[in-house]
Write an enzyme that holds these catalytic residues in place. Structure first.
Site, PDB file in Angstrom:
ATOM      1  CD  GLU A   1      -3.027   1.101   0.303  1.00  0.00           C
ATOM      2  OE1 GLU A   1      -3.899   1.981   0.357  1.00  0.00           O
ATOM      3  OE2 GLU A   1      -3.057   0.179  -0.548  1.00  0.00           O
TER       4      GLU A   1
ATOM      5  CB  THR B   1     -10.440  10.402 -10.667  1.00  0.00           C
ATOM      6  OG1 THR B   1      -9.334   9.929  -9.904  1.00  0.00           O
ATOM      7  CG2 THR B   1     -11.698  10.353  -9.827  1.00  0.00           C
TER       8      THR B   1
END
Length: 251
Positions: A114, A220
């Site tokens: 992450e 997006t």
């Protein structure tokens, strides 16, 4: 956490067909990108460029995989500059994409964690070690392949897809990993894996005419929006604007 704002400054300018009416969005984006460039550093010994996090007056040598949308955004916006600045921005896009690809390549599973921390003399190390099938890196690879024609970006995307196939594929779909170092799986497939990650991978291996950048811009969340046509009423020299969905037809 405001990444989409910067992306939309550029993309509203593109969707508006880069006309004078939307020029101020481009100017705001260019100002913002000077700020982004001021946050970039590079590692030793491998010279990976990365974007620091800014906390008040200090910089943290940490970069999220989420920030890997930035190489694609920079590549998409590079052509709006003059030649010298365009080359600088495109080179930064390429360098950041290399870093994001290596987020994947430096783990045993070849899937990215992450976020990553950067240390002098040690390049990068995984911070939070889960992977939830995020799309940002393959999104940027798709943009860079289309805008440069360099098939290296397709090769990198194929490596990432193969890692998903090896580590995340299960009988009923795909799942994330609780730890990219051990390969331990979680039990969830995020909806954006279908809506974004696989869509961008598909486009990475499709002809550029499929959802052409000449006609479409992606929001997006990877939804294609048609670029507004430039139609002018020549008799009065003003733009002809289409009616919104809540407006009626003219009398």
């Amino acid at each position: 956490m405001g990444d989409s704002f910067y992306e939309y400054l550029l993309k509203v300018w593109i969707q508006g067909n880069k006309t004078e009416h939307v020029k101020h969005y481009r100017q705001m984006w260019e100002t913002s990108m000077e700020g982004l460039l001021s946050l970039t550093k590079k590692t030793t010994p491998s010279n990976y460029y990365y974007i620091c996090e800014k906390n008040g007056g200090s910089l943290s040598d940490k970069m999220d995989e989420l920030a890997c949308f930035a190489p694609g955004m920079l590549a998409l916006g590079a052509s709006g500059y003059g030649p010298e600045k365009s080359e600088q921005i495109m080179n930064m896009a390429k360098e950041l994409a290399r870093t994001c690809y290596n987020f994947y390549q430096t783990t045993p599973t070849k899937l990215a964690g992450e976020n990553y921390f950067f240390h002098a003399g040690q390049d990068m190390s995984v911070g939070t070690s889960w992977n939830i099938l995020r799309p940002e890196t393959v999104e940027s690879l798709m943009y860079l392949w289309r805008l440069t024609g360099n098939t290296t970006y397709q090769d990198w995307g194929w490596d990432i897809f193969q890692a998903f196939e090896k580590n995340s594929r299960v009988e009923s779909g795909y799942v994330g990993l609780r730890d990219v170092n051990t390969g331990e799986k979680d039990n969830m497939m995020q909806s954006f894996f279908l809506a974004e990650t696989l869509k961008y991978l598909y486009l990475l291996f499709s002809p550029p005419s499929v959802i052409s950048f000449d006609e479409w811009v992606f929001n997006t969340e990877a939804h294609p929006l048609r670029i507004a046509p430039v139609n002018y009423n020549k008799s009065i020299g003003t733009p002809v604007r289409p009616f919104g969905r809540k407006q009626g037809k003219p009398e």
